[in-house]
Design an enzyme around this catalytic site. Sequence first.
Site, mmCIF file in Angstrom:
data_model
loop_
_atom_site.group_PDB
_atom_site.id
_atom_site.type_symbol
_atom_site.label_atom_id
_atom_site.label_comp_id
_atom_site.label_asym_id
_atom_site.label_seq_id
_atom_site.Cartn_x
_atom_site.Cartn_y
_atom_site.Cartn_z
ATOM 1 N N ASP A 1 0.803 -1.173 0.087
ATOM 2 C CA ASP A 1 0.030 0.007 -0.053
ATOM 3 C C ASP A 1 0.848 1.212 -0.047
ATOM 4 O OD1 ASP A 1 -2.399 -1.170 0.196
ATOM 5 O OD2 ASP A 1 -2.397 -1.357 2.095
HETATM 6 C C1 BGC Z 1 -2.562 -4.211 4.248
HETATM 7 C C2 BGC Z 1 -2.524 -5.066 3.356
HETATM 8 C C3 BGC Z 1 -1.174 -4.443 2.721
HETATM 9 C C4 BGC Z 1 -0.029 -4.338 3.617
HETATM 10 C C5 BGC Z 1 1.093 -3.843 2.921
HETATM 11 C C6 BGC Z 1 -1.202 -4.165 5.332
HETATM 12 O O1 BGC Z 1 -1.531 -3.119 6.511
HETATM 13 O O2 BGC Z 1 -3.594 -4.586 5.263
HETATM 14 O O3 BGC Z 1 -3.452 -4.851 2.347
HETATM 15 O O4 BGC Z 1 -0.952 -5.446 1.614
HETATM 16 O O5 BGC Z 1 -0.262 -3.735 4.717
HETATM 17 O O6 BGC Z 1 1.187 -2.629 2.597
#
Ligand code: BGC
Length: 811
Positions: free
Chosen positions: A483
């Site tokens: 993200d």
């Molecule tokens: C989110 C995931 C994401 C991951 C890496 C997590 O907090 O829930 O959807 O892929 O972080 O960014």
Amino acid sequence: MRFGHFDDKRREYVINTPKTPYPWINYLGTQEFFSLISNTAGGYSFYKDARLRRITRFRYNDIPVDSNGRYFYINDGGEIWSPGFKPVQNKLDFYECRHGLGYTIITGRKNDIEAQVTFFVPINANCEIQRLKLKNVGSKNKKFNVYSFIEWCLWDANDDDRNFQRNFSTGEVEIEGSTLYHKTEYRERRNHFAFYHVNADIRGFDTDRDTFLGQFNGLNNPDAVTRNKSFNSVADGWSPIASHNVEVVLAAGEEKELIFILGYCENPADKKFMPDGSLNKAPAHELIERFNTTEKADKAFAELNDYWSSLLTQFHIDSPDDKLNRMVNIWNQYQCMVTFNMSRSASYFESGVGRGMGFRDSNQDLLGFVHQIPTRARERILDLAATQLEDGGAYHQYQPLTKKGNNAIGGNFSDDPLWLIISVAAYIKETGDFDILKENVPFDNNEKLAAPLFEHLRRSFYHVINNLGPHGLPLIGRADWNDCLNLNCFSTEPGESFQTTTNTEGKVAESVLVGGMFVYAGPDFVELCRRMGYNDEAKKAQQYIDKMEEAVLKYGYDGEWFLRAYDSFGKKVGSKECEEGKIFLEPQGMCVMAGIGVKTGEAKKALDSVKKYLDTKYGCVLLTPAYTKYSPALGEISSYPPGYKENAGIFCHINPWIMAAEATIGRGDRAFELYKKIAPAYIEDISEIHKLEPYVYSQMVAGKDAKLFGQAKNSWLTGTAAWNFVAISQFILGIKPDYDGLKIDPCIPSDMKEYTVTRHFRNADYVITVKNPNGVCKGVKEVTIDGKKAESNILPVFADGKKHTATVVLG
Ligand code: BGC
């Protein structure tokens, strides 16, 4: 250092001090009514949706830590204490908290009174039961008062937390004998209410928080308790609570039980009120009637335990390694159920108001849960698919109550669509239910746009193909799995969110990870095309996959490892050419799992580089070297201090991709070594460093660049749970559901001599013993099933409700 121990027989973690390094929590509830409960009875309850139907109030990040819960107070001749230590915090003669599967038992003892509370949410009921067992363990008679306490939330937790100008005037309660009702907002659109009941006569009650507490007091010393006298306050606005006061008399050795029920009810719109305008309490009476005696509560508790026993028999291992058994048989599967229920909504790190059900998250969670209750997985798939957009993209999140995509967050996460293919394939492999592909499912929750689920998968697949960048790799969009890697997102203004402004020079950033994921998920799409009879389409799809594989090898490989991405200026991310962030973990795992470079050597080199550059004693970090300054061209990832979160934290979610990748190339010793580095049961002894619950995975452990190397954050709600279960059960132990049977293809450490897995699969029980006489990691030499030699390592679908015994010899 430890703060408790595992009790495998009872499937519990036993905590023997209230002063754990952080509140160590558990989840109650499996269907609609849920509670979070810490080892000192903190936490809260909600119905379906932690934001929109919050039942009790919790104060995130307040002090003292873990602020608010369901609390009991005992006033024993002026000596005041709480069985769970908090909120009074008086020293106890004995304390113990047992977190079990869907229940928590907290015991406190002081001055010869033992108080034990069992908290659980029964199966098929919207309530939390709190059984308070009181025992006089001394030799003299005892007479004392018990006070209960919960604080109501005015339903929408977000609004409850900020809209005081309104909310301080809306609270309404009703009292009926030993039942205290919370009916705020019942006069308008709402048809729901909550109640708190005890199955005994009460000496008094309070429903107004400030009266109960008295001015300037905290929950540690409420007036009602210190004066030993409830005020019978009736809340009118402000902050409604529910507190009972029960007098208890116990002869020496005597024991009594009180059953408290915290319930949620709904009334039909035309039956909200009684003729006199009071609340229609019939549904509450019914619920109370179901659980208000010791016998009934015993039965409900036994049902809950049976429920868990039956779920856990779907996959069970017997091996000489107790820690492995404990993780696989109990805690990893338990966490998978919790992540399936909660997605990323409510934990002690997720406030319940921020995130609902994530599209990517929930599709992944399903991978670790689908074997437990396939029917619920099916329902979830259809819910998720209904939030898919017409172009194949997806709303990144939806609220569980409304099941509608969250517009504020929107979509454009480039990996989201592919997760749907992965989860649907996992569901069909588990169940053989190809018919799900024909289910009509809306796009964007709009019935007019409904199409068969297969069409959703097609749009997922082509969403990638329709959005390729200059190197033929998938455009990254707003982000991919990570993200925080926001390559098209600029934020130049101080204070501006990383994710709102876009690069005006064109959104051309590409993701090697999504390229790898396309090659990983694509073959399932091809297979499903074939099963649907779309052979031409299957062929065409395969060509796209082959082309993507080529593009990844040609433009996405950096000599010794896979690149991470190209930024919006066409510059490499995760390359030896970079100053920082030279190598990333995610593409090494995903590309190798997809089989890219396995035959030609790139895969092995990439995993060797992981070991060389990214591995630490606590697991693999997400990248190295960590970013030391914020860069708008990279986005949020570079906003974290080195070693934390996506900036070189040990992201436990991605570690199992590396385990699976190692298994893909046959290195079982290394795969298991990585498994043990992050599996909670193996690191219980460093609980003081790790800080969070030693029975569940955390999302992140601070990496080698962090000051607090080894310290975990974000326990419970993480894709780590599902992916570790996939890595250990399918890739390492090698029990893989497939379209036409159960494929057995272990990749284990060479010193693992033998283990037996009992696997329930499509209405038959498979008892599979894997033997490794020659100490190899991989390679099935011989399979026998029910005493007969089998043709292949795919055990057939028996679907006869019977037990079948298989022996698999490696060599
Ligand atoms: C989110 C995931 C994401 C991951 C890496 C997590 O907090 O829930 O959807 O892929 O972080 O960014």
